[in-house]
Design a protein around this motif. Sequence first.
Motif, PDB file in Angstrom:
ATOM      1  N   LEU A  39      47.468  48.440  47.030  1.00 17.03           N
ATOM      2  CA  LEU A  39      47.909  46.983  46.643  1.00 17.03           C
ATOM      3  C   LEU A  39      49.446  47.136  46.682  1.00 17.03           C
ATOM      4  O   LEU A  39      50.342  45.933  46.920  1.00 17.03           O
ATOM      5  CB  LEU A  39      47.237  46.483  45.590  1.00 17.03           C
ATOM      6  N   VAL A  40      50.082  48.095  45.934  1.00 14.97           N
ATOM      7  CA  VAL A  40      51.371  48.198  45.534  1.00 14.97           C
ATOM      8  C   VAL A  40      52.273  48.541  46.815  1.00 14.97           C
ATOM      9  O   VAL A  40      51.799  49.593  47.441  1.00 14.97           O
ATOM     10  CB  VAL A  40      51.913  49.199  44.644  1.00 14.97           C
ATOM     11  N   GLU A  41      53.014  48.017  47.366  1.00 14.57           N
ATOM     12  CA  GLU A  41      53.884  48.222  48.499  1.00 14.57           C
ATOM     13  C   GLU A  41      55.324  48.318  48.309  1.00 14.57           C
ATOM     14  O   GLU A  41      56.000  47.750  47.395  1.00 14.57           O
ATOM     15  CB  GLU A  41      54.050  47.068  49.407  1.00 14.57           C
ATOM     16  N   GLU A  42      55.800  49.236  48.967  1.00 14.13           N
ATOM     17  CA  GLU A  42      57.194  49.865  48.569  1.00 14.13           C
ATOM     18  C   GLU A  42      58.356  48.748  48.812  1.00 14.13           C
ATOM     19  O   GLU A  42      59.257  48.481  48.132  1.00 14.13           O
ATOM     20  CB  GLU A  42      57.425  50.911  49.328  1.00 14.13           C
ATOM     21  N   ASN A  43      58.172  47.840  50.052  1.00  8.39           N
ATOM     22  CA  ASN A  43      59.433  46.974  50.292  1.00  8.39           C
ATOM     23  C   ASN A  43      58.653  45.428  50.004  1.00  8.39           C
ATOM     24  O   ASN A  43      59.556  44.439  50.597  1.00  8.39           O
ATOM     25  CB  ASN A  43      59.510  47.239  51.945  1.00  8.39           C
ATOM     26  N   GLU A  44      57.623  45.144  49.704  1.00  8.60           N
ATOM     27  CA  GLU A  44      57.289  44.031  49.351  1.00  8.60           C
ATOM     28  C   GLU A  44      56.463  43.742  48.182  1.00  8.60           C
ATOM     29  O   GLU A  44      55.594  44.730  47.687  1.00  8.60           O
ATOM     30  CB  GLU A  44      56.196  43.513  50.608  1.00  8.60           C
ATOM     31  N   ASP A  45      56.778  42.833  47.307  1.00  6.53           N
ATOM     32  CA  ASP A  45      56.167  42.406  46.112  1.00  6.53           C
ATOM     33  C   ASP A  45      55.300  41.394  46.023  1.00  6.53           C
ATOM     34  O   ASP A  45      55.809  40.077  46.175  1.00  6.53           O
ATOM     35  CB  ASP A  45      57.254  42.363  44.932  1.00  6.53           C
ATOM     36  N   THR A  46      54.008  41.534  46.310  1.00  5.41           N
ATOM     37  CA  THR A  46      53.064  40.295  46.453  1.00  5.41           C
ATOM     38  C   THR A  46      52.795  39.597  45.094  1.00  5.41           C
ATOM     39  O   THR A  46      52.793  40.144  44.181  1.00  5.41           O
ATOM     40  CB  THR A  46      51.708  40.953  46.854  1.00  5.41           C
ATOM     41  N   THR A  47      53.105  38.083  45.548  1.00  2.00           N
ATOM     42  CA  THR A  47      52.768  37.486  44.332  1.00  2.00           C
ATOM     43  C   THR A  47      51.223  37.151  44.076  1.00  2.00           C
ATOM     44  O   THR A  47      50.507  37.007  45.147  1.00  2.00           O
ATOM     45  CB  THR A  47      53.322  35.731  44.891  1.00  2.00           C
ATOM     46  N   ILE A  48      50.779  37.181  42.943  1.00  2.00           N
ATOM     47  CA  ILE A  48      49.231  36.980  42.805  1.00  2.00           C
ATOM     48  C   ILE A  48      48.933  36.128  41.697  1.00  2.00           C
ATOM     49  O   ILE A  48      49.837  35.741  40.846  1.00  2.00           O
ATOM     50  CB  ILE A  48      48.578  38.498  42.334  1.00  2.00           C
ATOM     51  N   TRP A  49      47.606  35.928  41.519  1.00  2.00           N
ATOM     52  CA  TRP A  49      47.075  35.160  40.420  1.00  2.00           C
ATOM     53  C   TRP A  49      46.343  36.106  39.311  1.00  2.00           C
ATOM     54  O   TRP A  49      45.810  37.080  39.762  1.00  2.00           O
ATOM     55  CB  TRP A  49      46.012  34.197  40.985  1.00  2.00           C
ATOM     56  N   CYS A  50      46.629  35.963  38.112  1.00  2.00           N
ATOM     57  CA  CYS A  50      46.019  36.804  37.345  1.00  2.00           C
ATOM     58  C   CYS A  50      45.112  35.733  36.440  1.00  2.00           C
ATOM     59  O   CYS A  50      45.384  34.771  36.211  1.00  2.00           O
ATOM     60  CB  CYS A  50      46.915  37.468  36.361  1.00  2.00           C
ATOM     61  N   SER A  51      43.839  36.356  36.033  1.00  3.20           N
ATOM     62  CA  SER A  51      42.734  35.607  35.294  1.00  3.20           C
ATOM     63  C   SER A  51      42.271  36.602  34.158  1.00  3.20           C
ATOM     64  O   SER A  51      41.912  37.702  34.618  1.00  3.20           O
ATOM     65  CB  SER A  51      41.830  35.050  36.321  1.00  3.20           C
ATOM     66  N   GLU A  52      42.055  36.028  33.212  1.00  5.99           N
ATOM     67  CA  GLU A  52      41.151  36.613  32.285  1.00  5.99           C
ATOM     68  C   GLU A  52      39.938  36.635  32.745  1.00  5.99           C
ATOM     69  O   GLU A  52      39.338  35.868  33.904  1.00  5.99           O
ATOM     70  CB  GLU A  52      40.969  35.706  30.813  1.00  5.99           C
ATOM     71  N   ILE A  53      39.160  37.804  32.705  1.00  2.00           N
ATOM     72  CA  ILE A  53      37.892  38.226  33.348  1.00  2.00           C
ATOM     73  C   ILE A  53      36.704  37.384  32.450  1.00  2.00           C
ATOM     74  O   ILE A  53      36.638  37.207  31.206  1.00  2.00           O
ATOM     75  CB  ILE A  53      37.383  39.636  33.135  1.00  2.00           C
ATOM     76  N   VAL A  54      35.773  36.906  33.505  1.00  2.00           N
ATOM     77  CA  VAL A  54      34.671  36.097  33.082  1.00  2.00           C
ATOM     78  C   VAL A  54      33.541  36.613  33.786  1.00  2.00           C
ATOM     79  O   VAL A  54      33.581  36.771  35.200  1.00  2.00           O
ATOM     80  CB  VAL A  54      34.797  34.565  33.365  1.00  2.00           C
ATOM     81  N   ASP A  55      32.118  36.915  33.036  1.00  2.00           N
ATOM     82  CA  ASP A  55      31.222  37.297  33.906  1.00  2.00           C
ATOM     83  C   ASP A  55      30.501  36.079  34.132  1.00  2.00           C
ATOM     84  O   ASP A  55      29.349  35.746  33.426  1.00  2.00           O
ATOM     85  CB  ASP A  55      30.402  38.182  32.749  1.00  2.00           C
ATOM     86  N   PHE A  56      30.513  35.698  35.408  1.00  2.00           N
ATOM     87  CA  PHE A  56      29.857  34.471  35.760  1.00  2.00           C
ATOM     88  C   PHE A  56      28.392  34.977  36.033  1.00  2.00           C
ATOM     89  O   PHE A  56      28.114  35.709  36.888  1.00  2.00           O
ATOM     90  CB  PHE A  56      30.549  33.673  36.770  1.00  2.00           C
ATOM     91  N   LYS A  57      27.538  34.191  35.217  1.00  3.42           N
ATOM     92  CA  LYS A  57      26.035  34.541  35.428  1.00  3.42           C
ATOM     93  C   LYS A  57      25.489  33.949  36.696  1.00  3.42           C
ATOM     94  O   LYS A  57      24.426  34.320  37.485  1.00  3.42           O
ATOM     95  CB  LYS A  57      25.278  34.231  34.338  1.00  3.42           C
ATOM     96  N   THR A  58      25.993  32.765  37.122  1.00  4.27           N
ATOM     97  CA  THR A  58      25.452  31.995  38.053  1.00  4.27           C
ATOM     98  C   THR A  58      26.717  31.191  38.822  1.00  4.27           C
ATOM     99  O   THR A  58      27.542  30.886  38.130  1.00  4.27           O
ATOM    100  CB  THR A  58      24.386  30.992  37.771  1.00  4.27           C
ATOM    101  N   GLU A  59      26.812  31.031  40.090  1.00  2.66           N
ATOM    102  CA  GLU A  59      28.022  30.579  40.886  1.00  2.66           C
ATOM    103  C   GLU A  59      27.369  29.426  42.051  1.00  2.66           C
ATOM    104  O   GLU A  59      26.501  29.866  42.578  1.00  2.66           O
ATOM    105  CB  GLU A  59      28.853  31.297  41.395  1.00  2.66           C
ATOM    106  N   TRP A  60      28.126  28.423  41.957  1.00  3.77           N
ATOM    107  CA  TRP A  60      27.716  27.426  43.064  1.00  3.77           C
ATOM    108  C   TRP A  60      29.128  27.101  43.791  1.00  3.77           C
ATOM    109  O   TRP A  60      30.052  27.133  43.291  1.00  3.77           O
ATOM    110  CB  TRP A  60      27.215  26.087  42.483  1.00  3.77           C
ATOM    111  N   ARG A  61      28.807  26.745  45.127  1.00  3.96           N
ATOM    112  CA  ARG A  61      29.932  26.084  45.929  1.00  3.96           C
ATOM    113  C   ARG A  61      29.541  24.776  46.054  1.00  3.96           C
ATOM    114  O   ARG A  61      28.470  24.406  46.620  1.00  3.96           O
ATOM    115  CB  ARG A  61      29.922  26.857  47.290  1.00  3.96           C
ATOM    116  N   CYS A  62      30.379  23.885  45.595  1.00  2.31           N
ATOM    117  CA  CYS A  62      30.405  22.679  45.932  1.00  2.31           C
ATOM    118  C   CYS A  62      31.270  22.020  47.118  1.00  2.31           C
ATOM    119  O   CYS A  62      32.624  22.116  47.042  1.00  2.31           O
ATOM    120  CB  CYS A  62      30.900  21.801  44.742  1.00  2.31           C
TER     121      CYS A  62
END
Length: 246
Positions: A129-152
């Motif tokens: 993930l860590v690249e010498e010549n590029e610093d990738t922009t990312i999203w960070c999120s607090e971890i959630v243990d989703f028990k069930t997930e749906w796609r709407c």
Amino acid sequence: MRAYIQVNQDGMFYNVNAFIAYEGFASLGWEIVKFYDIQEVAEKNPEHIVVGGIGNVRKRLELLGIHRKQGEIDYPPSLSQYYGRKIWSTTIQDIFANPQNWNVFIKPKDTTKKFAGKVVREYKDFIGLVEENEDTTIWCSEIVDFKTEWRCFIRYGQILDIRQYKGAWDSTIDVSVVQRAVIDFVDAPAAYGMDFGIDPDGHMKLVEINDGHSLGSYGISSLNYAKFLSARWSELTGTTDELRHM
């Protein structure tokens, strides 16, 4: 109407999504043309939909001279009340340099699918993930243990279908929450995926939003999948959606 649908090197549809799209568009009487690399397609009619991976679909838009007006839409500000957790933007280099900020979920922000979203807890989690010549922009999120997930599946501001893709079969989704979120997503595209999950305490939270142009079918009917893809493609290309009133 014509649908270009991606295949693998053996001429078989490259995944189940491509096959479901084929069934949907074929049932509508559309001409189906298979392709492996989108650059093989010589004609430049933007009305002809392209069904395939993100890379091929976006390359087709580029070849047509079309620039998406909207960037990635993972976590729209208008839906922040549905997150149920802290979500922020930073870079790979910044998070790597600050171990006190580890133990979070990260995913690419500006380049969808540059790497698969993952939890980082130790040095080995940053390998590749860590690249010498590029610093990738990312999203960070607090971890959630989703028990069930749906796609709407949302099309023209309406719920087209909801499909469970993770968790207990007897879980239920509060559709009223989804309906409110659809209304609140004021800058939404014509077709997109809105993923909701339930945490261990039974609270519904927005997992993420996914653009509709290359979205997995997740068990949606072939006809609805064709209608969904057509809506987003027509919006991106500025052409008429022949299936809008179906």
